[in-house]
Every structure is written in C-alpha cells, then in structure tokens.
Design a protein around this motif. Structure first.
Motif, PDB file in Angstrom:
ATOM      1  N   VAL A  57       0.838  -1.202   0.000  1.00 48.53           N
ATOM      2  CA  VAL A  57       0.000   0.000   0.000  1.00 48.53           C
ATOM      3  C   VAL A  57       0.871   1.249   0.000  1.00 48.53           C
ATOM      4  N   GLN A  58       1.920   1.263   0.836  1.00 54.42           N
ATOM      5  CA  GLN A  58       2.823   2.417   0.882  1.00 54.42           C
ATOM      6  C   GLN A  58       3.474   2.665  -0.473  1.00 54.42           C
ATOM      7  N   THR A  59       3.969   1.608  -1.094  1.00 58.45           N
ATOM      8  CA  THR A  59       4.642   1.727  -2.388  1.00 58.45           C
ATOM      9  C   THR A  59       3.684   2.226  -3.462  1.00 58.45           C
ATOM     10  N   ALA A  60       2.482   1.674  -3.483  1.00 62.00           N
ATOM     11  CA  ALA A  60       1.510   2.068  -4.506  1.00 62.00           C
ATOM     12  C   ALA A  60       1.131   3.539  -4.373  1.00 62.00           C
ATOM     13  N   TRP A  61       0.898   3.991  -3.144  1.00 63.65           N
ATOM     14  CA  TRP A  61       0.491   5.379  -2.948  1.00 63.65           C
ATOM     15  C   TRP A  61       1.617   6.341  -3.332  1.00 63.65           C
ATOM     16  N   VAL A  62       2.847   6.002  -2.956  1.00 67.38           N
ATOM     17  CA  VAL A  62       3.970   6.896  -3.245  1.00 67.38           C
ATOM     18  C   VAL A  62       4.243   6.955  -4.736  1.00 67.38           C
ATOM     19  N   ALA A  88      -1.827  -2.434 -10.041  1.00 72.10           N
ATOM     20  CA  ALA A  88      -1.598  -2.977 -11.385  1.00 72.10           C
ATOM     21  C   ALA A  88      -0.250  -2.601 -12.001  1.00 72.10           C
ATOM     22  N   PRO A  89       0.267  -1.373 -11.829  1.00 77.30           N
ATOM     23  CA  PRO A  89       1.557  -1.044 -12.449  1.00 77.30           C
ATOM     24  C   PRO A  89       2.721  -1.916 -11.981  1.00 77.30           C
ATOM     25  N   PHE A  90       2.554  -2.633 -10.872  1.00 78.24           N
ATOM     26  CA  PHE A  90       3.642  -3.452 -10.338  1.00 78.24           C
ATOM     27  C   PHE A  90       3.458  -4.933 -10.651  1.00 78.24           C
ATOM     28  N   ARG A  91       2.462  -5.255 -11.443  1.00 78.74           N
ATOM     29  CA  ARG A  91       2.104  -6.654 -11.630  1.00 78.74           C
ATOM     30  C   ARG A  91       3.288  -7.503 -12.074  1.00 78.74           C
ATOM     31  N   HIS A  92       4.088  -6.996 -13.007  1.00 79.63           N
ATOM     32  CA  HIS A  92       5.201  -7.797 -13.537  1.00 79.63           C
ATOM     33  C   HIS A  92       6.282  -8.053 -12.487  1.00 79.63           C
ATOM     34  N   ALA A  93       6.318  -7.238 -11.422  1.00 81.61           N
ATOM     35  CA  ALA A  93       7.327  -7.428 -10.370  1.00 81.61           C
ATOM     36  C   ALA A  93       6.914  -8.502  -9.372  1.00 81.61           C
ATOM     37  N   PHE A  94       5.677  -8.994  -9.478  1.00 78.66           N
ATOM     38  CA  PHE A  94       5.180  -9.953  -8.496  1.00 78.66           C
ATOM     39  C   PHE A  94       4.879 -11.318  -9.110  1.00 78.66           C
ATOM     40  N   GLU A  95       5.456 -11.583 -10.286  1.00 79.67           N
ATOM     41  CA  GLU A  95       5.402 -12.945 -10.818  1.00 79.67           C
ATOM     42  C   GLU A  95       6.266 -13.832  -9.929  1.00 79.67           C
ATOM     43  N   PHE A  96       5.740 -14.977  -9.536  1.00 81.79           N
ATOM     44  CA  PHE A  96       6.462 -15.822  -8.588  1.00 81.79           C
ATOM     45  C   PHE A  96       7.188 -16.975  -9.263  1.00 81.79           C
ATOM     46  N   ASP A  97       6.773 -17.352 -10.463  1.00 79.89           N
ATOM     47  CA  ASP A  97       7.462 -18.396 -11.211  1.00 79.89           C
ATOM     48  C   ASP A  97       7.597 -17.937 -12.658  1.00 79.89           C
ATOM     49  N   GLY A  98       8.061 -18.821 -13.524  1.00 72.33           N
ATOM     50  CA  GLY A  98       8.254 -18.443 -14.919  1.00 72.33           C
ATOM     51  C   GLY A  98       9.713 -18.173 -15.234  1.00 72.33           C
TER      52      GLY A  98
END
Length: 546
Positions: A57-62, A88-98
């Motif tokens: 939440v902190q990261t998204a707001w900032v 949503a803008p951080f979605r690619h940073a939270f892929e856990f596999d692949g």
C-alpha cells in the motif's frame, strides 16, 4: 502464479472463517464481515505478511503520487477494484514463477547453479543449521519438518527470510535491519461497539507514511521500478560497489530489500500435502538455489517500521532487536515516545511516531514482534501488544512531562527487579558462585507489575490533562503507590522462590540475611532517589593539598 492476482494470503474474517485472498481483497465486506487478521500457520509469517501489505500500500500510494489521508482512509478505505487498479503497475514485479523476473528471486541463477541447491526447509529461520544437525542438538526444533511447501507458503517463507535474514556465513547477507529485527506497529482496537469494527485494512492504514515523510529517507527521484523492486534487474546494476547505500535506492525498497540470492526450483516439484498449511495445494516446492554476496545494505537506512537506538549521541542509529527476556512494559516508553538512559537513546519507529504525533485516540494498540537471534540461531520468537492510550498528540511539553514521570517509574522498577534478583541469589548461594539462569525471576517480576504500570500511566495522563504545569509535582502520590506495589510484588516473589521448599533444604541464616537486605533496599533512599521522591545530595568537592 502472480502474487497480486492469486489468492495466496491466509486471513481470518470477523466470523472466524479462514480463507485465502489476493492483496486487493483486504477491504472486502469492510462494514459487514471484514477481514480482521492474517491467519497463517506460523507467527513469523503473520508478522511478515502484515509488513508485505503495508509495504504494498505504501509503495503504490507513493509511486502514484497520491496524498495519504490517514483519517479518511482508515474508516473509508478504497474498495477492492480501486486497490487492484492501484497495484496494477507493479504486476510484472510480483510474478512468482516463470522464466522472467520472479518476486524476490535472483534472475541470474539457473540450472548451472544446481550444486548450490538447498532443501526448501532452509527458508525457515528456525530450521536447524548444519552444525546443529552434525551435533544432533536439534532437540526442540526438529529437522525434516518442512520437506516440501506449496507456492503460497514458499512465497511467505521467502519474504519472511528476506525481512529477517540473519547472518548466514561468508557473504550471506543479513536483512536491511539486521538479523531478526524488532517491528513495532499500530493496530486498531476499538473499545466499544459504537466504533467501526476491527479490520486488517485499518491496521495497515495506521502504519503508512505520508509520501513526503517516506521520500526524504532515500532518493525519491529514483522512480524506475528496479530501484524499488531490486529483482527486476541484475544485482550489479543496482550495487556497482560493495555496498547498497540509501541514496542508491527508492525509499520504498526498504519494504522489498533483497539481501539473499535465491531462486526457487519449480522444475522438480512434488505432489502431496504442504508441510506448512497442511493443504493439497498444487505442486510442492522442495528445493531452491542460493549463492552468497547478495545486496549488502549498509549506511543510514531507517526502516519505517522498526525502532532504532544510539549507544552514543554521535554514533549512527541502529535497528533494535528482541533480546532474551522478551518484550515488556519496560520497553514501552522508548518505543512510543523515545527515551534516553545510561547514555543510550531509543528512537521510535518512524511510522509509529508519525501516528502518535497526529492521533490522540485510545482505540489503538502497539503490536511488537520479532526473533531473538544468536547470530544464525533463532532462540525465540517474541510477540506482544500494549495500550497506546490517548497520548497528547502534537503537544511536545505534555509528551516531555509524560516521559519524565514514566521514566522514573521504569527506573524504580529496574532497581527493584535487581534487588529481588540479588536477594534470591544470596538466599540460594550466599557468597558462592550463582549457578543457572535466574532470568525467570525477572520475568515473573515484570509480569506481576505490568497491569499496575499501565494503570499508573493512565493516571499520569489524567494529571497532565488536569494541570500540565504541575503534573510532575502532583505525581508524588502516584509514585508512592507504585513503589508500594513494587515492594509487595518483590516480597511475594522472594517468598515464592527463596523461602519455599523443604526446611532441611534451606539455609535459615542465609535466608534471613537475604530477606533483611531486600527489605533495607526496598525502603532505602537509593530507591526513593530513582523515582524522584528525594534528591541526591551533591558531595562537596575535594580540595587539593597545597
């Protein structure tokens, strides 16, 4: 699996139902049946996952450049669809596999590094190390407890390790706050049914900083996402030298620090039941690859969720860590308002301090937790909550008065705890060498005086509100009552530990001497001076002989 989309976080709602959610779902049914807590199988996962959500939440707001209106957002949170859009803008940073960047995993590790493979249980901080296994000393925390984990629990274990990483041998870095840091959070705890109900979202909202307060901690101009989520690029691009300094990162990276080089092995998974959550939840991960020399966080980092201390005024602030003896009211003042004693200064967590300065409601509590680490060995997990009261928000003079009175209460308690420990030791051993650990005596004393301490704090706040100018002078009666309680608890504990047992096993003369010594100290001027009821006389200066 994407950690912003998949329901991987275990939670409990107001009706006691346990389920798994995606991060944006934390505000679901906020007014009818809210989610009230993280509900994983391990307390360290609970503490880490709350920090995960605060950091998100902190990261998204900032990064969105939005102002954080705590009071409004506390009681009128954004609905799940708005949170989903914000994350949503951080979605690619939270892929856990692949094959691409993976959440908190070193993208440079691969099949060629398989010789550096570890069992998945090594992600758990309390897993016995190689030396414990060789010496067969894993008596209480057994080997082989977590041979395979589901992806949900592996993600929680990975984030927990990165947040608490202890010393791990040559080049295996500690976390940004050192091994097993102490975390102090504000949690919402309404006292009556007339207030909005408890909710996990409200705990999160209490600990999010305004953007300006966060951005001045590091380099707020480093807005490229790799400066927040370091696993998006190769380590050498972020840390060209041997150290990772605050000016080399966006301040939000403090929530996503990556001191260890790890990559989970998704190629050789297993079927079965997860050893952590006890569910048949897809393929189980049994191994991971690791190498040393991850990001080496050095310099004046100041994580918003941890209190810091200075051994000397000129030395840099260092993060606090739980110590043997646990978390008790003797730490309360330093964690809330800060305090100085014996040259050491304790400074509250930035997020907690910001909350206290802007809020004066009794509907909140302090939640403190963390590992007591002995180098690489986890000795204990400590966790406790304490009242925050309706502290004098923004009134520095009232805060100083409160600190002056409460610090005297704590000084006298420290003195009595020491007198009690000495007396029991003398009754048992006399002038002989004391054998064994006597810390249980201190623990019983602090536990037996905790309620009276917080009653005294509440009475002190009443004195300050009635007459802030004369509150210190008016506190003498309160201090005498506090001393009377300390004496009674000390005497009762002495009788329990030193004077109980078979007569033939006691040493009557030694016992009587210890009793008399304790009573003298409990009525002595030194104790009265410690609480400020009498002033120490200054000794006249000696004249040098001519």
């Amino acid at each position: 699996m994407n950690l912003l989309e998949a329901p991987w976080i275990p939670v409990r709602d107001a009706q006691g139902t346990r389920r798994w959610i995606a991060p944006h779902q934390i505000t679901e049914n906020i007014d009818t049946c809210p989610i009230v807590a993280i509900d994983s199988a391990r307390p360290d996962f609970n503490g880490a996952l709350v920090q995960f959500l605060i950091g998100l939440v902190q990261t998204a707001w900032v990064h969105a450049g939005r102002e954080w209106d705590r009071h409004a957002l506390l009681f009128e949170p954004p609905p799940p669809d708005q949170l989903h859009a914000l994350f949503a803008p951080f979605r690619h940073a939270f892929e856990f596999d692949g094959d691409g960047p993976r959440f908190m995993q070193d993208r440079t590790l691969g099949a060629a590094d398989k010789p550096a493979q570890n069992d998945i249980a090594a992600l758990l901080i309390d897993t016995p190390g190689e030396q414990s296994l060789e010496r067969n000393t894993d008596h209480f925390i057994k080997r082989g407890r977590a041979d395979a984990m589901c992806a949900d629990c592996a993600a929680a274990a990975l984030f927990t390790l990165m947040s608490n990483a202890p010393a791990g041998g040559a080049g295996h870095r500690t976390s940004l706050r050192g091994g097993g840091p102490l975390t102090t959070l504000v949690i919402y705890d309404p006292e009556s049914a007339g207030h909005p109900p408890r909710a996990l979202w409200r705990d999160i909202a209490c600990n999010v900083l305004e953007a300006n307060a966060l951005l001045r901690m590091c380099d707020g101009n480093k807005t490229a996402l790799e400066y927040t989520f370091p696993w998006l690029v190769a380590q050498g691009l972020l840390q060209p030298s041997e150290e990772m300094q605050p000016l080399g990162a966006h301040p939000a990276q403090m929530f996503w620090a990556m001191p260890r080089r790890i990559r989970l092995d998704f190629d050789t998974t297993e079927a079965g039941v997860c050893a952590i959550c006890d569910r048949e939840n897809g393929p189980l991960i049994a191994h991971y690859i690791t190498k040393n020399y991850g990001l080496n966080y050095k310099g004046p980092w100041r994580h918003p969720l941890s209190p810091y201390y200075r051994s000397k005024p000129t030395e840099p602030a260092l993060p606090m860590h739980p110590q043997p003896g646990g978390l008790g009211y003797r730490h309360w003042l330093g964690w809330i308002l800060g305090m100085a004693r014996d040259g050491k200064r304790v400074e509250p967590a930035t997020a907690l301090s910001a909350f206290v300065e802007s809020n004066s409601s009794p509907m909140f509590r302090l939640w403190a937790f963390g590992y007591d680490m002995d180098n690489m060995k986890a000795r204990c997990w400590y966790e406790a909550t304490f009242p925050l009261f309706d502290l004098p928000a923004g009134d520095k003079a009232a805060a100083e008065t409160l600190k002056e009175i409460v610090s005297r209460l704590l000084d006298s308690a420290e003195a009595v705890a020491q007198y009690l420990r000495w007396a029991v030791r003398d009754a048992w051993f006399g002038d002989g060498e004391a054998r064994g650990d006597l810390s249980f005596i201190d623990a019983a004393f602090w536990s037996g005086t905790e309620r009276a301490f917080f009653d005294s704090v509440r009475d002190t706040l009443t004195l300050i509100r009635v007459n802030p100018v004369r509150a210190v002078e008016a506190s003498d009666t309160l201090k005498l009552q506090w001393l009377d309680h300390l004496r009674k608890v000390a005497i009762n504990l002495f009788d329990r530990y030193a004077a109980s047992g078979a007569v033939e096993a006691c040493h009557p003369e030694r016992l009587a001497q210890a009793w008399q010594s304790l009573n003298r100290q409990l009525k002595g001027d030194k104790l009265l001076m410690s609480i400020g009821l009498i002033v120490a006389e200054e000794k006249p200066a000696r004249r040098r002989a001519s």
